[in-house]
Write a protein that holds these residues in place. Structure first.
Motif, PDB file in Angstrom:
ATOM      1  N   SER A   1       0.835  -1.200   0.000  1.00 56.82           N
ATOM      2  CA  SER A   1       0.000   0.000   0.000  1.00 56.82           C
ATOM      3  C   SER A   1       0.871   1.252   0.000  1.00 56.82           C
ATOM      4  CB  SER A   1      -0.940   0.010   1.214  1.00 56.82           C
ATOM      5  OG  SER A   1      -0.204   0.113   2.409  1.00 56.82           O
TER       6      SER A   1
ATOM      7  N   ALA B   1       0.830   4.872   1.842  1.00 55.09           N
ATOM      8  CA  ALA B   1       0.194   5.315   3.074  1.00 55.09           C
ATOM      9  C   ALA B   1       0.407   6.786   3.366  1.00 55.09           C
ATOM     10  CB  ALA B   1       0.718   4.478   4.241  1.00 55.09           C
TER      11      ALA B   1
ATOM     12  N   VAL C   1       0.318   8.752   6.786  1.00 60.83           N
ATOM     13  CA  VAL C   1       0.362   8.370   8.196  1.00 60.83           C
ATOM     14  C   VAL C   1       0.518   9.613   9.063  1.00 60.83           C
ATOM     15  CG1 VAL C   1       1.634   7.015   9.918  1.00 60.83           C
ATOM     16  CG2 VAL C   1       1.423   6.162   7.573  1.00 60.83           C
TER      17      VAL C   1
ATOM     18  N   LYS D   1      -8.419  10.529  18.984  1.00 60.43           N
ATOM     19  CA  LYS D   1      -8.195   9.835  17.722  1.00 60.43           C
ATOM     20  C   LYS D   1      -7.681  10.851  16.715  1.00 60.43           C
ATOM     21  CE  LYS D   1     -11.607   6.296  18.527  1.00 60.43           C
ATOM     22  NZ  LYS D   1     -12.900   5.752  18.172  1.00 60.43           N
TER      23      LYS D   1
ATOM     24  N   GLN E   1      -8.936   1.708   0.348  1.00 61.31           N
ATOM     25  CA  GLN E   1      -8.381   2.312   1.552  1.00 61.31           C
ATOM     26  C   GLN E   1      -8.022   1.214   2.541  1.00 61.31           C
ATOM     27  OE1 GLN E   1     -11.259   4.766   3.475  1.00 61.31           O
ATOM     28  NE2 GLN E   1     -12.665   3.109   3.840  1.00 61.31           N
TER      29      GLN E   1
ATOM     30  N   TRP F   1      -6.832   0.993   6.728  1.00 62.61           N
ATOM     31  CA  TRP F   1      -6.604   1.766   7.947  1.00 62.61           C
ATOM     32  C   TRP F   1      -6.047   0.827   9.000  1.00 62.61           C
ATOM     33  CZ3 TRP F   1     -11.199   0.716   5.681  1.00 62.61           C
ATOM     34  CH2 TRP F   1     -12.106  -0.081   6.371  1.00 62.61           C
ATOM     35  N   GLN F   2      -5.048   1.303   9.695  1.00 62.27           N
ATOM     36  CA  GLN F   2      -4.352   0.505  10.692  1.00 62.27           C
ATOM     37  C   GLN F   2      -4.085   1.343  11.929  1.00 62.27           C
ATOM     38  OE1 GLN F   2      -3.595  -2.774  10.064  1.00 62.27           O
ATOM     39  NE2 GLN F   2      -4.549  -2.493   8.084  1.00 62.27           N
TER      40      GLN F   2
ATOM     41  N   HIS G   1       2.401  -2.641  12.165  1.00 66.10           N
ATOM     42  CA  HIS G   1       1.187  -2.934  12.918  1.00 66.10           C
ATOM     43  C   HIS G   1       1.111  -4.423  13.236  1.00 66.10           C
ATOM     44  CE1 HIS G   1      -0.682  -4.853   9.436  1.00 66.10           C
ATOM     45  NE2 HIS G   1      -0.308  -3.819   8.712  1.00 66.10           N
TER      46      HIS G   1
ATOM     47  N   ASN H   1      -6.766  -6.285  12.181  1.00 73.19           N
ATOM     48  CA  ASN H   1      -5.865  -5.419  11.424  1.00 73.19           C
ATOM     49  C   ASN H   1      -5.763  -5.862   9.971  1.00 73.19           C
ATOM     50  OD1 ASN H   1      -4.938  -3.170  12.731  1.00 73.19           O
ATOM     51  ND2 ASN H   1      -2.901  -3.926  13.085  1.00 73.19           N
TER      52      ASN H   1
ATOM     53  N   SER I   1      -8.767  -4.777   7.689  1.00 71.96           N
ATOM     54  CA  SER I   1      -9.149  -3.359   7.760  1.00 71.96           C
ATOM     55  C   SER I   1      -8.895  -2.663   6.433  1.00 71.96           C
ATOM     56  CB  SER I   1      -8.376  -2.657   8.876  1.00 71.96           C
ATOM     57  OG  SER I   1      -8.684  -3.229  10.111  1.00 71.96           O
TER      58      SER I   1
END
Length: 121
Positions: free
Chosen positions: A4, A6, A8, A50, A68, A70-71, A84, A90, A93
């Motif tokens: 991927s 990312a 971040v 968050k 998409q 998400w981790q 992760h 996970n 996701s």
């Protein structure tokens, strides 16, 4: 997730930073340019602490969807995110985002307003 690209966000001392990564391996998570343009990246935390990432990205003009991932990672060491966990939550996701052009958005809005008018009288 390996393979991927990312965007971040993480805490660096007292502030949040946003960086881009091309993830080709879990052994070497290195900041890098993505295959699409991104700009105006910034992050903030909400009341639940968050992180929320804001920014703009340019996808190919004929793209109909993007995927998409998400981790939640275990943290950051020396300004580099650590890999992760590999639990089921996970690893599953991810999702698909269907893209709409401006005309599609206007048509969808018109349908919604018509439905509201019909229901509401």
């Amino acid at each position: 997730m390996v393979g991927s690209q990312a965007i971040v966000a993480f805490k660096n001392k007292c502030s949040l930073v946003v960086k881009t990564y091309n993830l080709s391996s879990y052994n070497s998570i290195v900041e890098g340019k993505l295959s699409f343009d991104v700009w105006e990246l910034e992050a903030e935390t909400n009341d639940d602490e968050k992180m929320i990432i804001y920014g703009s990205l340019k996808v190919p003009s004929r793209a109909e969807k993007v995927y998409q991932v998400w981790q939640v990672g275990p943290g950051v060491t020396n300004d580099h995110p650590r890999k992760h966990g590999f639990a089921k939550d996970n690893l599953s996701s991810f999702g698909e985002l269907k893209l709409m052009n401006k005309m599609s958005c206007l048509l969808q809005r018109r349908k919604l307003l018509t439905m509201i008018k019909e229901i509401g009288g």
